[in-house]
Scaffold this motif. Structure first.
Motif, PDB file in Angstrom:
ATOM      1  N   UNK A 134       0.960  -1.121   0.338  1.00 57.02           N
ATOM      2  CA  UNK A 134       0.236  -0.023   0.074  1.00 57.02           C
ATOM      3  C   UNK A 134       1.018   1.213  -0.041  1.00 57.02           C
ATOM      4  N   UNK A 135       0.377   1.627  -0.816  1.00 55.70           N
ATOM      5  CA  UNK A 135       1.102   3.523  -1.471  1.00 55.70           C
ATOM      6  C   UNK A 135       0.509   4.752  -0.651  1.00 55.70           C
ATOM      7  N   UNK A 136       1.107   5.513   0.287  1.00 53.51           N
ATOM      8  CA  UNK A 136       0.134   7.040   0.070  1.00 53.51           C
ATOM      9  C   UNK A 136       1.477   7.689  -0.925  1.00 53.51           C
ATOM     10  N   UNK A 137       0.319   8.172  -1.875  1.00 48.73           N
ATOM     11  CA  UNK A 137       1.586   9.671  -2.298  1.00 48.73           C
ATOM     12  C   UNK A 137       0.737  10.807  -2.176  1.00 48.73           C
ATOM     13  N   UNK A 138       2.062  11.565  -2.186  1.00 44.13           N
ATOM     14  CA  UNK A 138       1.692  13.366  -1.875  1.00 44.13           C
ATOM     15  C   UNK A 138       2.838  14.112  -2.538  1.00 44.13           C
ATOM     16  N   UNK A 139       2.781  14.864  -3.700  1.00 44.27           N
ATOM     17  CA  UNK A 139       3.454  15.148  -4.695  1.00 44.27           C
ATOM     18  C   UNK A 139       4.581  14.452  -4.758  1.00 44.27           C
ATOM     19  N   UNK A 140       5.635  14.841  -4.366  1.00 43.86           N
ATOM     20  CA  UNK A 140       6.670  13.330  -4.718  1.00 43.86           C
ATOM     21  C   UNK A 140       6.943  12.764  -3.780  1.00 43.86           C
ATOM     22  N   UNK A 145       7.962  -0.735   6.384  1.00 42.02           N
ATOM     23  CA  UNK A 145       7.538   0.096   6.524  1.00 42.02           C
ATOM     24  C   UNK A 145       8.660   1.484   6.098  1.00 42.02           C
ATOM     25  N   UNK A 146       8.089   2.109   4.769  1.00 43.87           N
ATOM     26  CA  UNK A 146       9.297   3.369   4.189  1.00 43.87           C
ATOM     27  C   UNK A 146       8.703   4.638   4.082  1.00 43.87           C
ATOM     28  N   UNK A 147       9.619   5.369   3.835  1.00 44.25           N
ATOM     29  CA  UNK A 147       8.743   6.795   3.961  1.00 44.25           C
ATOM     30  C   UNK A 147       9.763   7.516   2.341  1.00 44.25           C
ATOM     31  N   UNK A 148      10.062   8.347   1.504  1.00 42.62           N
ATOM     32  CA  UNK A 148      10.153   9.081   0.711  1.00 42.62           C
ATOM     33  C   UNK A 148      10.165  10.411   0.988  1.00 42.62           C
ATOM     34  N   UNK A 149      11.064  11.116   1.649  1.00 42.26           N
ATOM     35  CA  UNK A 149      10.550  12.787   1.905  1.00 42.26           C
ATOM     36  C   UNK A 149      11.957  13.694   1.060  1.00 42.26           C
ATOM     37  N   UNK A 150      11.677  14.561   0.745  1.00 40.55           N
ATOM     38  CA  UNK A 150      12.357  15.163   0.195  1.00 40.55           C
ATOM     39  C   UNK A 150      13.589  14.426  -0.611  1.00 40.55           C
ATOM     40  N   UNK A 151      12.762  13.866  -1.565  1.00 41.91           N
ATOM     41  CA  UNK A 151      13.831  12.594  -1.741  1.00 41.91           C
ATOM     42  C   UNK A 151      14.452  11.467  -1.330  1.00 41.91           C
ATOM     43  N   UNK A 152      14.999  11.583  -0.394  1.00 37.40           N
ATOM     44  CA  UNK A 152      15.589  10.639   1.000  1.00 37.40           C
ATOM     45  C   UNK A 152      15.090   9.746   0.989  1.00 37.40           C
ATOM     46  N   UNK A 153      14.482   8.380   0.279  1.00 38.81           N
ATOM     47  CA  UNK A 153      14.032   6.914   0.944  1.00 38.81           C
ATOM     48  C   UNK A 153      14.367   6.177   2.577  1.00 38.81           C
ATOM     49  N   UNK A 154      13.655   6.343   3.129  1.00 41.71           N
ATOM     50  CA  UNK A 154      14.236   5.521   4.535  1.00 41.71           C
ATOM     51  C   UNK A 154      13.306   4.520   4.687  1.00 41.71           C
ATOM     52  N   UNK A 155      13.782   3.621   5.308  1.00 40.41           N
ATOM     53  CA  UNK A 155      13.327   2.196   5.785  1.00 40.41           C
ATOM     54  C   UNK A 155      12.974   2.291   7.022  1.00 40.41           C
ATOM     55  N   UNK A 156      11.843   2.428   7.967  1.00 44.37           N
ATOM     56  CA  UNK A 156      11.866   2.947   9.590  1.00 44.37           C
ATOM     57  C   UNK A 156      11.109   1.936   9.644  1.00 44.37           C
TER      58      UNK A 156
END
Length: 96
Positions: free
Chosen positions: A28-34, A44-55
């Protein structure tokens, strides 16, 4: 050509979608802009301002985060479909 259908998705069904992914059986992905938040096979992972992090989050935290993001942005992707909601439990489902 994009085909879309209208579906009613209850809170219970949405929880099933979320827990299906959290317990390692889907994505499942929730996208907002980039930016995006994703649960893929229980990770669980996120991409914020081009940086991908597994949390590392526990099941309850992942569930709360995903529910909150879906409620806030009214969209998510699940099993190759994109869902967006113009109105509460009524969702428009489109093939990705």
């Amino acid at each position: 050509m994009t085909y879309s259908t209208i579906e009613e998705i209850s809170d219970l069904r949405l929880n099933v979608f979320i827990h299906h992914c959290i317990h390692g059986n889907g994505k499942m992905i929730i996208r907002v802009n980039k930016n995006w938040a994703k649960v893929d096979s229980g990770k669980y992972s996120i991409c914020k301002n081009g940086t991908v992090m597994q949390i590392h989050k526990n099941i309850y935290q992942m569930s709360c985060i995903l529910k909150g993001l879906i409620e806030k942005y009214g969209r998510f992707e699940y099993h190759g479909y994109s869902y967006h909601s113009p109105n509460n439990n009524i969702w428009i489902k489109e093939r990705k």
